[in-house]
Design a protein around this motif. Structure first.
Motif, PDB file in Angstrom:
ATOM      1  N   LYS A 176       0.821  -1.208   0.000  1.00 32.88           N
ATOM      2  CA  LYS A 176       0.000   0.000   0.000  1.00 32.88           C
ATOM      3  C   LYS A 176       0.857   1.261   0.000  1.00 32.88           C
ATOM      4  CE  LYS A 176      -3.862   2.214   2.404  1.00 32.88           C
ATOM      5  NZ  LYS A 176      -4.789   2.145   3.564  1.00 32.88           N
ATOM      6  N   LYS A 177       1.866   1.298   0.862  1.00 31.81           N
ATOM      7  CA  LYS A 177       2.744   2.465   0.945  1.00 31.81           C
ATOM      8  C   LYS A 177       3.557   2.629  -0.334  1.00 31.81           C
ATOM      9  CE  LYS A 177       6.237   4.649   3.877  1.00 31.81           C
ATOM     10  NZ  LYS A 177       7.117   4.485   5.071  1.00 31.81           N
ATOM     11  N   THR A 178       3.969   1.517  -0.926  1.00 28.10           N
ATOM     12  CA  THR A 178       4.760   1.562  -2.156  1.00 28.10           C
ATOM     13  C   THR A 178       3.971   2.182  -3.308  1.00 28.10           C
ATOM     14  OG1 THR A 178       5.937  -0.436  -1.448  1.00 28.10           O
ATOM     15  CG2 THR A 178       6.154   0.185  -3.755  1.00 28.10           C
ATOM     16  N   LEU A 179       2.671   1.919  -3.356  1.00 30.28           N
ATOM     17  CA  LEU A 179       1.822   2.459  -4.421  1.00 30.28           C
ATOM     18  C   LEU A 179       1.318   3.872  -4.134  1.00 30.28           C
ATOM     19  CD1 LEU A 179      -0.338  -0.716  -5.212  1.00 30.28           C
ATOM     20  CD2 LEU A 179       1.453   0.277  -6.655  1.00 30.28           C
ATOM     21  N   SER A 180       1.334   4.269  -2.861  1.00 26.11           N
ATOM     22  CA  SER A 180       0.711   5.540  -2.472  1.00 26.11           C
ATOM     23  C   SER A 180       1.418   6.769  -3.034  1.00 26.11           C
ATOM     24  CB  SER A 180       0.660   5.649  -0.937  1.00 26.11           C
ATOM     25  OG  SER A 180       1.969   5.688  -0.379  1.00 26.11           O
ATOM     26  N   ILE A 181       2.664   6.626  -3.454  1.00 25.12           N
ATOM     27  CA  ILE A 181       3.406   7.777  -3.977  1.00 25.12           C
ATOM     28  C   ILE A 181       2.764   8.325  -5.251  1.00 25.12           C
ATOM     29  CG2 ILE A 181       5.023   6.440  -5.404  1.00 25.12           C
ATOM     30  CD1 ILE A 181       7.227   8.371  -4.493  1.00 25.12           C
ATOM     31  N   TRP A 182       1.999   7.479  -5.971  1.00 22.20           N
ATOM     32  CA  TRP A 182       1.381   7.894  -7.228  1.00 22.20           C
ATOM     33  C   TRP A 182       0.065   8.637  -7.024  1.00 22.20           C
ATOM     34  CZ3 TRP A 182       4.611   7.606 -11.117  1.00 22.20           C
ATOM     35  CH2 TRP A 182       5.624   6.649 -11.079  1.00 22.20           C
ATOM     36  N   GLU A 183      -0.366   8.775  -5.778  1.00 29.00           N
ATOM     37  CA  GLU A 183      -1.633   9.443  -5.490  1.00 29.00           C
ATOM     38  C   GLU A 183      -1.506  10.957  -5.389  1.00 29.00           C
ATOM     39  OE1 GLU A 183      -2.962   7.593  -1.929  1.00 29.00           O
ATOM     40  OE2 GLU A 183      -3.230   5.605  -2.841  1.00 29.00           O
ATOM     41  N   ASN A 184      -0.286  11.454  -5.287  1.00 28.93           N
ATOM     42  CA  ASN A 184      -0.049  12.886  -5.125  1.00 28.93           C
ATOM     43  C   ASN A 184       0.734  13.423  -6.325  1.00 28.93           C
ATOM     44  OD1 ASN A 184       1.407  15.390  -4.256  1.00 28.93           O
ATOM     45  ND2 ASN A 184       0.340  15.002  -2.328  1.00 28.93           N
ATOM     46  N   LYS A 185       0.156  14.377  -7.054  1.00 30.58           N
ATOM     47  CA  LYS A 185       0.789  14.893  -8.272  1.00 30.58           C
ATOM     48  C   LYS A 185       2.135  15.559  -7.982  1.00 30.58           C
ATOM     49  CE  LYS A 185      -3.469  15.664 -10.920  1.00 30.58           C
ATOM     50  NZ  LYS A 185      -4.319  16.684 -11.597  1.00 30.58           N
ATOM     51  N   ASN A 186       2.222  16.306  -6.890  1.00 29.95           N
ATOM     52  CA  ASN A 186       3.481  16.970  -6.543  1.00 29.95           C
ATOM     53  C   ASN A 186       4.575  15.958  -6.237  1.00 29.95           C
ATOM     54  OD1 ASN A 186       2.485  19.583  -6.825  1.00 29.95           O
ATOM     55  ND2 ASN A 186       1.737  19.658  -4.715  1.00 29.95           N
ATOM     56  N   ASP A 187       4.201  14.872  -5.561  1.00 33.50           N
ATOM     57  CA  ASP A 187       5.174  13.821  -5.248  1.00 33.50           C
ATOM     58  C   ASP A 187       5.645  13.116  -6.520  1.00 33.50           C
ATOM     59  OD1 ASP A 187       4.850  14.480  -2.619  1.00 33.50           O
ATOM     60  OD2 ASP A 187       3.564  12.774  -2.120  1.00 33.50           O
ATOM     61  N   VAL A 188       4.727  12.897  -7.450  1.00 41.35           N
ATOM     62  CA  VAL A 188       5.089  12.262  -8.722  1.00 41.35           C
ATOM     63  C   VAL A 188       6.034  13.164  -9.506  1.00 41.35           C
ATOM     64  CG1 VAL A 188       4.216  11.488 -10.965  1.00 41.35           C
ATOM     65  CG2 VAL A 188       2.966  10.911  -8.864  1.00 41.35           C
ATOM     66  N   PHE A 189       5.754  14.472  -9.507  1.00 41.91           N
ATOM     67  CA  PHE A 189       6.629  15.419 -10.202  1.00 41.91           C
ATOM     68  C   PHE A 189       8.031  15.405  -9.604  1.00 41.91           C
ATOM     69  CE2 PHE A 189       8.464  19.733 -10.435  1.00 41.91           C
ATOM     70  CZ  PHE A 189       8.580  19.851 -11.816  1.00 41.91           C
ATOM     71  N   GLN A 190       8.124  15.420  -8.266  1.00 41.66           N
ATOM     72  CA  GLN A 190       9.432  15.378  -7.606  1.00 41.66           C
ATOM     73  C   GLN A 190      10.141  14.065  -7.875  1.00 41.66           C
ATOM     74  OE1 GLN A 190       9.819  16.637  -3.547  1.00 41.66           O
ATOM     75  NE2 GLN A 190       8.285  18.244  -3.742  1.00 41.66           N
ATOM     76  N   LEU A 191       9.368  12.970  -7.943  1.00 41.07           N
ATOM     77  CA  LEU A 191       9.957  11.664  -8.219  1.00 41.07           C
ATOM     78  C   LEU A 191      10.585  11.626  -9.607  1.00 41.07           C
ATOM     79  CD1 LEU A 191      10.387   8.653  -7.532  1.00 41.07           C
ATOM     80  CD2 LEU A 191       8.103   8.214  -8.456  1.00 41.07           C
ATOM     81  N   VAL A 192       9.852  12.128 -10.607  1.00 35.44           N
ATOM     82  CA  VAL A 192      10.365  12.145 -11.982  1.00 35.44           C
ATOM     83  C   VAL A 192      11.587  13.058 -12.088  1.00 35.44           C
ATOM     84  CG1 VAL A 192       9.832  12.775 -14.366  1.00 35.44           C
ATOM     85  CG2 VAL A 192       8.123  11.586 -12.977  1.00 35.44           C
ATOM     86  N   LEU A 193      11.530  14.192 -11.395  1.00 33.40           N
ATOM     87  CA  LEU A 193      12.667  15.116 -11.383  1.00 33.40           C
ATOM     88  C   LEU A 193      13.895  14.452 -10.764  1.00 33.40           C
ATOM     89  CD1 LEU A 193      12.828  18.115 -12.334  1.00 33.40           C
ATOM     90  CD2 LEU A 193      12.645  18.767  -9.925  1.00 33.40           C
ATOM     91  N   PHE A 194      13.679  13.769  -9.652  1.00 38.95           N
ATOM     92  CA  PHE A 194      14.764  13.045  -8.970  1.00 38.95           C
ATOM     93  C   PHE A 194      15.308  11.929  -9.863  1.00 38.95           C
ATOM     94  CE2 PHE A 194      15.553   9.355  -5.959  1.00 38.95           C
ATOM     95  CZ  PHE A 194      16.862   9.693  -5.715  1.00 38.95           C
ATOM     96  N   ALA A 195      14.405  11.237 -10.571  1.00 41.55           N
ATOM     97  CA  ALA A 195      14.812  10.119 -11.422  1.00 41.55           C
ATOM     98  C   ALA A 195      15.727  10.570 -12.552  1.00 41.55           C
ATOM     99  CB  ALA A 195      13.576   9.425 -11.996  1.00 41.55           C
ATOM    100  N   ILE A 196      15.393  11.719 -13.165  1.00 42.47           N
ATOM    101  CA  ILE A 196      16.137  12.161 -14.355  1.00 42.47           C
ATOM    102  C   ILE A 196      17.331  13.041 -13.998  1.00 42.47           C
ATOM    103  CG2 ILE A 196      15.965  13.468 -16.515  1.00 42.47           C
ATOM    104  CD1 ILE A 196      13.021  12.528 -16.648  1.00 42.47           C
ATOM    105  N   LEU A 197      17.077  14.128 -13.243  1.00 43.84           N
ATOM    106  CA  LEU A 197      18.166  15.049 -12.899  1.00 43.84           C
ATOM    107  C   LEU A 197      19.036  14.517 -11.771  1.00 43.84           C
ATOM    108  CD1 LEU A 197      16.566  18.617 -13.054  1.00 43.84           C
ATOM    109  CD2 LEU A 197      18.108  17.531 -14.694  1.00 43.84           C
ATOM    110  N   GLY A 198      18.456  13.668 -10.920  1.00 41.03           N
ATOM    111  CA  GLY A 198      19.212  13.126  -9.803  1.00 41.03           C
ATOM    112  C   GLY A 198      19.903  11.827 -10.151  1.00 41.03           C
TER     113      GLY A 198
END
Length: 293
Positions: free
Chosen positions: A58-80
């Motif tokens: 449940k916690k692993t999937l919950s990150i996709w429920e928040n648009k701001n968190d998804v944006f930060q995740l994608v930013l971290f994935a590419i630039l980080g």
């Protein structure tokens, strides 16, 4: 405390060994850096995420429920992560695992500049000292003190400094989502996202390669030992002894890369390289030192 120190030391050591494994694959099998980085990120991400799903789906999937968190995740994935992993492996390709690891530890200097900019202040005296040490150490590694001749190739220096810059992005970008979801979940997703994006950019499916048993063992070693185990051990160390001590102890990475490179690949590492090594690594301890009140 002892358990945390030992586990963190092992994590930092595994990071250094994985860099030397990368150097071995580049020298022996002439692998493409984009292909190797893509494979490393995707498969390491799958292993990390599988662990997260087993622990708490449940916690692993919950990150996709928040648009701001998804944006930060994608930013971290590419630039980080993607930027950090690719620049580091490319620096190894053009120089060696030891030099790339040392130059990657220029990241505290970039973070210091960022802090001064955000806080709208001038650097403190110890920060100016660290800047001088970092530039001096980089100069020594690149030229061995001879301003008329580059010992380190321009490409090796360029990608090594970029690896330091990328490591600062890697440290700063995911703070919010890691505080919210822990470290493994964002890192697992970011590994897969960054690996897929890099693979598409480099069209890695068109890249041919030829590996024997030792080549595949090196590839598995980079994924499992140098990524999954190293990162997991570092996080355990953070929980046991705190982030400050863990980050200092994990700085054993360049030392382990140097020892492994010299013993396994018989690559040269001179005394003047050691001086540059000490100058750059000393900035970590100087910046982290705080006077007791």
């Amino acid at each position: 405390m002892k358990k945390g120190i030992i586990i963190t030391l092992l994590g930092g050591t595994f990071w250094g060994i994985s860099g030397t494994m990368g150097q071995f694959l580049f020298q022996t099998y002439h692998l493409n850096t984009m292909w190797l980085t893509t494979m490393r990120m995707i498969f390491a991400g799958i292993i990390l995420l599988a662990t997260c799903f087993i622990k708490d789906t449940k916690k692993t999937l919950s990150i996709w429920e928040n648009k701001n968190d998804v944006f930060q995740l994608v930013l971290f994935a590419i630039l980080g992560l993607m930027f950090c992993q690719y620049s580091y492996m490319t620096a190894i390709y053009y120089s060696n695992s030891s030099t790339a690891a040392i130059l990657q530890y220029l990241n505290p200097i970039f973070i210091m500049f960022y802090t001064c900019l955000v806080c709208k202040r001038l650097p403190y005296k110890k920060e100016l000292l660290c800047v001088a040490l970092a530039f001096g150490g980089t100069f020594i590694l690149a030229t061995h003190g001879n301003i008329h001749e580059m010992v380190l190739s321009f490409e090796g220096l360029f990608w090594g400094v970029l690896a330091g810059l990328a490591a600062s992005f890697y440290s700063l970008l995911p703070r919010h989502i890691m505080n919210k979801y822990g470290s493994l979940i964002p890192t697992g997703y970011a590994m897969i996202i960054g690996g897929v994006v890099l693979g598409v950019i480099g069209r890695v499916w068109n890249i041919s390669f030829s590996l024997d048993v030792y080549g595949y063992l090196g590839l598995v070693g980079i994924i499992v030992i140098g990524t999954v185990l190293a990162f997991s051990m570092y996080l355990i160390g953070v929980n046991l002894i705190g982030p400050m001590r863990a980050s200092l102890i994990a700085a054993v990475e360049p030392l382990s890369a140097t020892i492994c490179m010299c013993l396994w690949l018989h690559s040269p590492f001179t005394l003047i390289d050691v001086l540059g090594f000490i100058m750059i690594m000393s900035t970590i301890f100087i910046l982290s030192y705080k006077k007791k009140s």
